[in-house]
Design an enzyme around this catalytic site. Structure first.
Site, mmCIF file in Angstrom:
data_model
loop_
_atom_site.group_PDB
_atom_site.id
_atom_site.type_symbol
_atom_site.label_atom_id
_atom_site.label_comp_id
_atom_site.label_asym_id
_atom_site.label_seq_id
_atom_site.Cartn_x
_atom_site.Cartn_y
_atom_site.Cartn_z
ATOM 1 C CG HIS A 41 19.014 -66.625 29.543
ATOM 2 N ND1 HIS A 41 19.565 -67.816 29.966
ATOM 3 C CD2 HIS A 41 17.682 -66.722 29.764
ATOM 4 C CE1 HIS A 41 18.601 -68.597 30.420
ATOM 5 N NE2 HIS A 41 17.457 -67.965 30.309
ATOM 6 C CD GLN A 65 7.655 -69.555 35.121
ATOM 7 O OE1 GLN A 65 7.552 -68.342 35.286
ATOM 8 N NE2 GLN A 65 8.260 -70.050 34.051
ATOM 9 C CD GLU A 152 11.584 -65.873 17.357
ATOM 10 O OE1 GLU A 152 12.147 -66.712 16.625
ATOM 11 O OE2 GLU A 152 11.155 -64.779 16.932
ATOM 12 C CG LEU A 188 22.345 -72.509 23.794
ATOM 13 C CD1 LEU A 188 23.175 -71.257 24.073
ATOM 14 C CD2 LEU A 188 23.178 -73.754 24.078
ATOM 15 C CB SER A 190 18.286 -72.891 32.481
ATOM 16 O OG SER A 190 18.370 -71.554 32.048
HETATM 17 O O1 PAF Z 1 11.163 -67.883 30.077
HETATM 18 C C1 PAF Z 1 11.422 -67.729 31.275
HETATM 19 O O2 PAF Z 1 12.557 -67.751 31.701
HETATM 20 C C2 PAF Z 1 10.267 -67.505 32.237
HETATM 21 O O3 PAF Z 1 9.154 -68.254 31.892
HETATM 22 C C3 PAF Z 1 9.907 -66.024 32.408
HETATM 23 C C4 PAF Z 1 9.403 -65.405 31.108
HETATM 24 C C5 PAF Z 1 11.101 -65.247 32.902
HETATM 25 C C6 PAF Z 1 8.779 -65.873 33.448
HETATM 26 O O4 PAF Z 1 9.169 -66.405 34.668
#
Ligand code: PAF
Length: 282
Positions: A41, A65, A152, A188, A190
């Site tokens: 990130h 999601q 990516e 990597l 989470s």
């Molecule tokens: O990749 C992510 O962390 C999530 O899918 C995103 C793009 C922040 C949308 O919630």
């Protein structure tokens, strides 16, 4: 230690901050995340700062999601720790709305990109990419940043976001950022935090199978045979489920029978209870 990073929690406050920078002639990069930040990130923020003058990150664990049996409740959350990490790489603002702000009572709109969301991860996570497209559309519209950066590792997500941003005339340029890997090659994520030491070790079969499959294909082995060998590697490492190992066109994500420019080798599977994804260019 005091957190030096400013935090806003409403779309209006986010837009006002971005507009104020833009009024000073500064370009702004948005880095959408769900928090639990790792070096991957932070690389998005660093890339954003090569494309713009100011970086803004968002943290929102987007319920839309996650499927009913997925890890929404246990998804790692650490806003204070994340804010420190963001400040450490030069991020200027954190947008961290709550669920009621993003989806107030009466919220009724969805963004659905046709085609690509039904492939690969979409086959095992129905509705997942509608949730992603919806929240990313909201974040892009709220921020109206000059550029937005996505990892990516989620190649399919990136393809869907590019399609959506183009189709909806969202004026923010979408950029991808290369996968950041641990010293031994594991991408990597989470979700790596869920892995036991043993699972973490066995998870390496996924990137190793991608590399070996690519080498086999480049070496002339028929794609189907190379993929079958890769699947065996992943399954024999103890993945309880292999969702796919496919060679695809990097834009349409349709399977291809032969390596061609832009092709991508994509893999996803479950080790223990953790679902991992990865991909490499061919
Ligand atoms: O990749 C992510 O962390 C999530 O899918 C995103 C793009 C922040 C949308 O919630």
């Amino acid at each position: 230690m005091t957190n030096p990073l400013a935090v806003v929690r409403t779309p209006d406050a986010l837009r006002a901050a971005v507009r104020a920078w833009q009024a000073q002639g500064k370009r702004v990069a948005l880095v959408p995340t769900m928090g639990a930040l790792h070096a991957g990130h932070l690389a998005l923020v660093t890339k954003g700062l090569t494309l713009a003058d100011v970086a803004v990150a968002s943290i929102f664990v987007n319920p839309k999601q996650f499927g009913p049996n997925e890890d929404l409740e246990r998804y790692p959350r650490d806003e204070a720790g994340d804010a420190l990490k963001l400040a450490g790489v030069g991020c200027s603002l954190l947008y961290a709305p709550d669920v009621a702000t993003m989806y107030p009572p009466g919220f009724a709109s969805f963004v659905r990109v046709a085609g690509v969301p039904d492939l690969l991860c979409g086959r095992v996570r129905p509705g997942h990419f509608d949730g992603v497209a919806t929240v990313v559309a909201k974040l892009l519209c709220a921020a109206q940043a000059d550029v937005a950066v996505f990892g990516e590792k989620d190649w399919q997500q990136l393809a869907i976001i590019r399609r959506m941003a183009a189709d909806l005339d969202i004026g923010t340029a979408i950029h991808g950022c290369s996968i950041v890997r641990d010293h031994d090659g594991l991408a990597l994520s989470s979700r790596n935090a869920y892995l036991s030491a043993d699972e973490r070790q066995r998870a390496l079969a996924l990137p190793q199978a991608l590399i070996a499959t690519r080498a086999a294909i480049i070496g002339g082995m028929p794609v189907a045979a190379a993929l079958a060998a890769g699947e065996r590697t992943i399954k024999s490492a103890g993945f309880v489920r292999l969702d796919y190992l496919e060679l695809v066109d990097g834009e349409t994500l349709h399977s291809v029978a032969r390596p061609a420019p832009g092709a991508r080798l994509m893999g996803a599977g479950v080790i223990g209870t953790t679902r991992l994804i990865d991909n490499i260019a061919i």
